[in-house]
Scaffold this active site. Structure first.
Site, PDB file in Angstrom:
ATOM      1  N   ARG A  26     -12.332  54.422 -34.880  1.00 57.61           N
ATOM      2  CA  ARG A  26     -12.362  55.089 -33.574  1.00 57.61           C
ATOM      3  C   ARG A  26     -13.058  56.423 -33.774  1.00 57.61           C
ATOM      4  O   ARG A  26     -12.523  57.334 -34.406  1.00 57.61           O
ATOM      5  CB  ARG A  26     -10.937  55.278 -33.050  1.00 57.61           C
ATOM      6  CG  ARG A  26     -10.857  55.977 -31.702  1.00 57.61           C
ATOM      7  CD  ARG A  26     -11.282  55.065 -30.583  1.00 57.61           C
ATOM      8  NE  ARG A  26     -10.895  55.637 -29.304  1.00 57.61           N
ATOM      9  CZ  ARG A  26     -11.716  55.731 -28.282  1.00 57.61           C
ATOM     10  NH1 ARG A  26     -12.960  55.278 -28.384  1.00 57.61           N
ATOM     11  NH2 ARG A  26     -11.310  56.235 -27.147  1.00 57.61           N
ATOM     12  N   GLY A  27     -14.264  56.530 -33.260  1.00 55.67           N
ATOM     13  CA  GLY A  27     -15.103  57.687 -33.516  1.00 55.67           C
ATOM     14  C   GLY A  27     -14.459  59.024 -33.228  1.00 55.67           C
ATOM     15  O   GLY A  27     -14.525  59.936 -34.051  1.00 55.67           O
ATOM     16  N   GLU A  28     -13.819  59.162 -32.090  1.00 61.06           N
ATOM     17  CA  GLU A  28     -13.266  60.470 -31.726  1.00 61.06           C
ATOM     18  C   GLU A  28     -12.151  60.919 -32.664  1.00 61.06           C
ATOM     19  O   GLU A  28     -11.896  62.109 -32.796  1.00 61.06           O
ATOM     20  CB  GLU A  28     -12.779  60.480 -30.279  1.00 61.06           C
ATOM     21  CG  GLU A  28     -11.568  59.608 -30.023  1.00 61.06           C
ATOM     22  CD  GLU A  28     -11.168  59.576 -28.558  1.00 61.06           C
ATOM     23  OE1 GLU A  28      -9.959  59.671 -28.288  1.00 61.06           O
ATOM     24  OE2 GLU A  28     -12.052  59.456 -27.702  1.00 61.06           O
ATOM     25  N   ASP A  29     -11.499  59.984 -33.339  1.00 56.49           N
ATOM     26  CA  ASP A  29     -10.410  60.331 -34.255  1.00 56.49           C
ATOM     27  C   ASP A  29     -10.901  60.677 -35.655  1.00 56.49           C
ATOM     28  O   ASP A  29     -10.375  61.589 -36.287  1.00 56.49           O
ATOM     29  CB  ASP A  29      -9.433  59.154 -34.414  1.00 56.49           C
ATOM     30  CG  ASP A  29      -8.577  58.925 -33.195  1.00 56.49           C
ATOM     31  OD1 ASP A  29      -8.610  59.742 -32.264  1.00 56.49           O
ATOM     32  OD2 ASP A  29      -7.863  57.904 -33.179  1.00 56.49           O
ATOM     33  N   THR A  30     -11.885  59.933 -36.146  1.00 57.89           N
ATOM     34  CA  THR A  30     -12.180  60.008 -37.583  1.00 57.89           C
ATOM     35  C   THR A  30     -13.652  60.158 -37.954  1.00 57.89           C
ATOM     36  O   THR A  30     -13.961  60.361 -39.123  1.00 57.89           O
ATOM     37  CB  THR A  30     -11.652  58.748 -38.289  1.00 57.89           C
ATOM     38  OG1 THR A  30     -12.292  57.594 -37.732  1.00 57.89           O
ATOM     39  CG2 THR A  30     -10.146  58.618 -38.166  1.00 57.89           C
ATOM     40  N   ARG A  31     -14.580  60.054 -37.008  1.00 60.91           N
ATOM     41  CA  ARG A  31     -16.011  60.037 -37.354  1.00 60.91           C
ATOM     42  C   ARG A  31     -16.441  61.274 -38.139  1.00 60.91           C
ATOM     43  O   ARG A  31     -17.091  61.173 -39.164  1.00 60.91           O
ATOM     44  CB  ARG A  31     -16.892  59.911 -36.110  1.00 60.91           C
ATOM     45  CG  ARG A  31     -18.385  59.846 -36.454  1.00 60.91           C
ATOM     46  CD  ARG A  31     -19.305  59.811 -35.253  1.00 60.91           C
ATOM     47  NE  ARG A  31     -18.975  58.834 -34.261  1.00 60.91           N
ATOM     48  CZ  ARG A  31     -19.349  57.552 -34.276  1.00 60.91           C
ATOM     49  NH1 ARG A  31     -20.057  57.108 -35.281  1.00 60.91           N
ATOM     50  NH2 ARG A  31     -19.005  56.741 -33.310  1.00 60.91           N
ATOM     51  N   GLY A  59     -31.462  50.412 -28.224  1.00 63.13           N
ATOM     52  CA  GLY A  59     -31.981  49.441 -27.274  1.00 63.13           C
ATOM     53  C   GLY A  59     -31.325  48.074 -27.382  1.00 63.13           C
ATOM     54  O   GLY A  59     -31.484  47.237 -26.508  1.00 63.13           O
ATOM     55  N   GLU A  93     -13.986  44.388 -31.750  1.00 59.46           N
ATOM     56  CA  GLU A  93     -14.558  44.412 -33.096  1.00 59.46           C
ATOM     57  C   GLU A  93     -13.540  43.860 -34.095  1.00 59.46           C
ATOM     58  O   GLU A  93     -13.874  43.013 -34.932  1.00 59.46           O
ATOM     59  CB  GLU A  93     -14.879  45.865 -33.425  1.00 59.46           C
ATOM     60  CG  GLU A  93     -15.928  46.114 -34.454  1.00 59.46           C
ATOM     61  CD  GLU A  93     -16.231  47.608 -34.513  1.00 59.46           C
ATOM     62  OE1 GLU A  93     -17.136  48.064 -33.788  1.00 59.46           O
ATOM     63  OE2 GLU A  93     -15.559  48.321 -35.288  1.00 59.46           O
TER      64      GLU A  93
END
Length: 167
Positions: A26-31, A59, A93
């Protein structure tokens, strides 16, 4: 990929893959914290890693590109965080990852980043609250997601609380 042969069970019998590792997170948590450090370390060891913001072709249809990358990987590292289940993308995913585990032997390594494996397995606490929102919005996918979360929660993985400086 030869440098990462210790990640594959038997490279002679497995098909050639484009990626050694697919990262699910989850990008907002751990990216910008854990995932960026993990990605950099893996790349320094010449491990081919799929990380969406680095490898996703611009694209392309996101879901199809992600699913193809999962299918073209030897291993999936799933980083569970408190808000992982708040994303239908992450849950889709994960469902595809678990399907590939069953159908073609994809190796799945969960990392429980500030969540307990039982929270993921049983959708409890903050993780469960996030899942409940997605379940309400996507009733038709809820059971598939719940099964994937239960099954991955039963895989031995790493827990951040058991790692030095992991919280």
């Amino acid at each position: 990929m030869a440098s990462s042969s210790h990640f594959t069970p038997d490279t002679s019998s497995s098909r050639s893959c484009k990626y050694d590792i697919f990262l699910s997170f989850r990008g907002e948590d751990t990216r910008k914290t854990f995932v960026d450090h993990l990605y950099s370390s893996l790349k320094q060891h010449l491990i081919e890693v799929y990380k969406d913001d680095e490898a996703l072709p611009r694209g392309d249809s996101i879901d199809q590109s992600l699913f193809e990358a999962i299918e073209d990987s030897q291993m999936a590292v799933v980083i569970f965080s408190k808000n992982y289940a708040d994303s239908s993308w992450c849950l889709d995913e994960l469902s595809h990852i678990m399907r590939c585990k069953e159908e073609r032997g994809l190796i799945v390594l969960p990392i429980f980043f500030d969540v307990e494996p039982s929270d993921v397995r049983n959708q409890k606490r903050k993780f469960g609250e996030a899942f409940a929102k997605q379940m309400a919005a996507n009733v038709t996918k809820a059971e598939i997601w719940r099964k994937a979360l239960f099954n991955v929660g039963n895989i031995a993985g790493w827990e951040s609380k058991n790692i030095a400086d992991g919280g």
